[in-house]
Enzyme design. Structure first.
Site, short mmCIF file in Angstrom:
data_model
loop_
_atom_site.label_atom_id
_atom_site.label_comp_id
_atom_site.label_asym_id
_atom_site.label_seq_id
_atom_site.Cartn_x
_atom_site.Cartn_y
_atom_site.Cartn_z
N CYS A 110 -26.54 15.51 -7.76
CA CYS A 110 -25.70 14.53 -7.08
C CYS A 110 -25.68 13.28 -7.93
O CYS A 110 -26.72 12.66 -8.16
CB CYS A 110 -26.26 14.22 -5.69
SG CYS A 110 -25.51 12.76 -4.94
N GLU A 145 -19.14 17.63 -20.37
CA GLU A 145 -17.98 18.00 -19.55
C GLU A 145 -18.07 17.41 -18.14
O GLU A 145 -18.08 18.13 -17.14
CB GLU A 145 -17.84 19.52 -19.49
CG GLU A 145 -17.53 20.15 -20.83
CD GLU A 145 -17.38 21.67 -20.76
OE1 GLU A 145 -16.83 22.25 -21.71
OE2 GLU A 145 -17.82 22.27 -19.75
N CYS A 159 -23.84 10.29 -1.11
CA CYS A 159 -22.43 10.14 -1.46
C CYS A 159 -21.65 9.50 -0.32
O CYS A 159 -20.74 8.69 -0.55
CB CYS A 159 -21.83 11.49 -1.84
SG CYS A 159 -22.37 12.08 -3.45
N GLU A 306 -15.93 20.90 -29.26
CA GLU A 306 -16.17 22.33 -29.09
C GLU A 306 -14.87 23.06 -29.41
O GLU A 306 -13.93 23.03 -28.63
CB GLU A 306 -16.62 22.67 -27.66
CG GLU A 306 -17.97 22.10 -27.28
CD GLU A 306 -18.42 22.52 -25.89
OE1 GLU A 306 -17.87 23.52 -25.36
OE2 GLU A 306 -19.30 21.85 -25.32
N TRP A 314 -18.49 34.73 -20.18
CA TRP A 314 -19.71 34.65 -19.38
C TRP A 314 -19.96 36.07 -18.85
O TRP A 314 -20.47 36.91 -19.56
CB TRP A 314 -19.57 33.63 -18.25
CG TRP A 314 -19.73 32.21 -18.69
CD1 TRP A 314 -19.73 31.73 -19.97
CD2 TRP A 314 -19.92 31.08 -17.84
NE1 TRP A 314 -19.91 30.38 -19.98
CE2 TRP A 314 -20.03 29.94 -18.69
CE3 TRP A 314 -20.01 30.90 -16.46
CZ2 TRP A 314 -20.22 28.65 -18.18
CZ3 TRP A 314 -20.20 29.62 -15.96
CH2 TRP A 314 -20.31 28.51 -16.81
#
Length: 663
Positions: A110, A145, A159, A306, A314
């Site tokens: 978080c 990212e 939050c 990248e 994956w």
């Protein structure tokens, strides 16, 4: 220090130390000048709460540095370690259904949690103190990212409290909040900011104004999360750059705002991504668009941090890049404004989620065709990169791109097939197919440098943006507006003062009297003597005097009514497109509009051949890229000489040619 242009993402912690020296030698022989390291190595750097171990990274940086290879350090805050999660389970994120997402992937955090923030401050401070003056460290990448993996996260108590504080700063009073959100509907009024919740799953429906502010808050939270790291790094690393790896059109964070913190932006480019809905050949315009939008985020050259170097995958894998494709894809990045290309990854990992996200080297670590192809590419292109450094693509067309428009259409897409980003990319594709390069430009950007400005789906409108568009056309610009323009104000409430597109009717010369959401059907459109298909939507228009009809509807109960129009306004022209043109209609329409606006293609179009130009104050560089697995020919322009390639005008499969002309 000389300009650095080629690098690789390296994970020495995944391999035995005895291998590191061989890796360094292979990198040096290949022409690698820099590596990015450590962006997922929190436990290796801090194995226990009060224990820091930078020795392994020091050794790797020193070993590579002695070979002439510099390091970009990534802060590993995308992968908090298990000991931290075990001690502080509240740092784990919570989804909209109230479920806590567990440890075992990445970004299991978080970003508002104060405990997590305190650990980050301590770690980043120690890293910046340690590496801020290291002569082999040239730059930093905070986190990895940002926004990836967080699309519906986090809605925890922390939050919620941060969202309430964000709303207090924005609206000051609950009366103003209630007005902005239209809470009179369904008895949603608030008496206190403490009553506002994070948007968990509701019984039915959601307040679109509240959801828009939530998305704005989430973006601002990520920017603040980054700012805290950037400020620490800059305190100790005054001569090292700070960048971050963007993901094209990814929308969790407003990349324009994030870019204000960075020296330059970087991007992750995977043309053969297993997750892409189409093959690279079929989606080339999307790949080109991602590069152009990344360039727009700071309106300057960028880095690829990248760049695909093997099969992606994956659980599921993509296609193997054909011989020449890795080089082609890297050159495509350079053609659109990349001053450096860092390949992902050095060696295919033997463990974890990315075991099949292949690198330059296979699992065995033995160099093969990917190594050899990219070695030849780097040695051939590195001198060219010196000439290109700092140059920018030259364009006459701008496409307005806005994260707030994207957020608004995510909340209320109208039609299940309508996507803001998808619509923007369809207009871009038509330009790309014609070899007409384009910039993406934010709403707050400079419109005046473009002959033609495309502004699809300007759904959220403000008086300031209306005025910018009116001024652009009045002063001689050609502007294209589309359906769903001027529908909402900045709070996501519907405009009620006048017919759509509101005040922009002055430039467009039309008013929208009604509309039709084309569920499970198309509409026919007559453009000139031909009939075309259009999709998604039909605006039913009333014309102002002087407005020219370019196309009419040719089906449905409004057959014969105007669909696409042109209206002189001041010194310019405003076009209004009341539907989503199919590909054939889009091509015809933009061909005519570009011709009227005086926008010419770089070269006559050839199937599968992409053209773009970079330019500085000394020379113009023309890139011609063959995305086909078979030869192609193109018309060579006058006054250019071949700088890279075998024979000007004749392209081998996946070949890129670069031609240059002095200014």
């Amino acid at each position: 220090m000389e300009q650095l242009h080629f690098g690789v993402d390296y994970y020495p912690e995944h391999w035995e130390r005895a291998r590191w020296a061989k890796d360094a030698d292979l990198m040096r022989d290949m022409g690698i000048q820099m590596v990015r390291m450590a962006e997922f190595s929190w436990h290796k750097l801090q194995p226990r709460e009060d224990v820091f171990d930078f020795g392994w990274l020091d050794e790797a940086i020193e070993l590579l540095g002695r070979k002439g290879i510099y390091t970009i350090v990534g802060t590993p805050t995308a992968a908090p370690p298990a000991w931290m999660v075990h001690k502080h389970p509240d740092i784990l994120p919570m989804d909209r259904e109230g479920r806590v997402r567990g440890f075992g992937g990445r970004h299991h955090d978080c970003q508002s949690n104060p405990t997590y923030r305190s650990y980050i401050r301590k770690l980043v401070t120690k890293m910046a103190e340690h590496y801020g003056q290291n002569p082999y460290v040239i730059g930093w990448q905070p986190d990895n990212e940002l926004g990836n993996s967080h699309q519906e996260l986090c809605t925890c108590a922390s939050c919620r409290q941060h969202f309430q504080a964000w709303l207090r700063r924005k609206y000051q009073t609950t009366e103003e909040l209630n007005r902005a959100w239209g809470t009179a509907f369904w008895s949603q009024e608030y008496n206190d900011f403490a009553e506002v919740t994070a948007p968990r799953i509701t019984v039915t429906g959601e307040n679109p104004s509240a959801m828009l502010d939530w998305k704005r808050f989430c973006s601002d939270l990520i920017v603040d999360f980054t700012r805290e790291q950037v400020e620490i790094i800059r305190k100790y690393a005054k001569n090292q750059f700070i960048t971050h790896n963007y993901m094209g059109f990814a929308d969790k964070v407003d990349y324009y705002k994030l870019g204000e913190l960075l020296d330059f932006v970087s991007h992750d480019q995977y043309p053969g991504g297993f997750y892409l809905p189409k093959t690279p050949h079929e989606s080339n315009h999307i790949l080109a668009a991602t590069l152009d939008v990344v360039r727009s985020y700071k309106n300057q050259p960028f880095w690829i941090i990248e760049q695909q170097s093997g099969i992606t995958g994956w659980e599921i894998m993509g296609r193997a890049p054909a011989p020449g494709q890795l080089s082609l894809w890297a050159m495509q990045s350079i053609a659109h404004g990349a001053d450096a290309v860092v390949f992902f990854r050095w060696r295919t990992c033997a463990m974890g989620t990315e075991q099949y996200w292949h690198g330059i080297l296979p699992h065995s670590g033995n160099p093969g065709r990917r190594y050899e192809e990219l070695q030849d590419f780097i040695h051939e292109v590195n001198p060219l990169m010196e000439l290109l450094h700092g140059s920018m693509p030259q364009v006459q067309v701008g496409i307005v791109f806005s994260f707030e428009q994207e957020y608004a259409f995510q909340i209320q897409p109208h039609h299940r097939d309508l996507s803001y980003t998808g619509q923007v990319q369809k207009y871009y594709r038509a330009l790309c197919e014609r070899n007409v390069p384009a910039d993406f430009v934010p709403e707050h950007g400079d419109f005046s440098k473009y002959k033609l400005l495309l502004a699809p789906l300007q759904y959220i409108m403000s008086p300031e943006l209306e005025q910018k568009y009116l001024d652009f056309v009045r002063q001689g610009g050609h502007l294209l507006l589309t359906m769903r323009t001027g529908v909402k104000d900045k709070t996501n409430l519907c405009m009620t003062e006048r017919e759509l597109p509101g005040r922009l009717s002055e430039a467009a010369g039309v008013e929208v009297l009604d509309y039709d959401c084309l569920r499970d059907t198309q509409v026919k459109v007559r453009f000139g003597e031909e009939e075309f298909a259009a999709n998604i939507w039909s605006d039913l228009l009333r014309l102002w005097p002087g407005t020219e009809i370019l196309a009419n509807y040719a089906s449905e109960f409004y057959a014969g009514e105007p669909c696409i129009t042109a209206h002189p306004y001041g010194e310019g022209i405003c076009y209004y497109v009341g539907t989503e043109p199919g590909e054939a209609l889009m091509d015809r329409l933009l061909a005519q509009i570009c011709d009227t606006a005086g926008v010419r293609p770089i070269l006559p179009p050839v199937a599968d051949v992409e053209c773009t130009v970079r330019q500085n104050d000394r020379a113009r560089f023309l890139f011609v890229l063959n995305h086909a697995g078979e030869p192609r020919s193109y018309q060579t322009p006058e006054h250019y000489r071949l700088l890279k390639g075998q024979q000007a005008g004749k392209l081998q499969p996946y070949e890129t040619q670069v031609l240059t002309m002095e200014i």
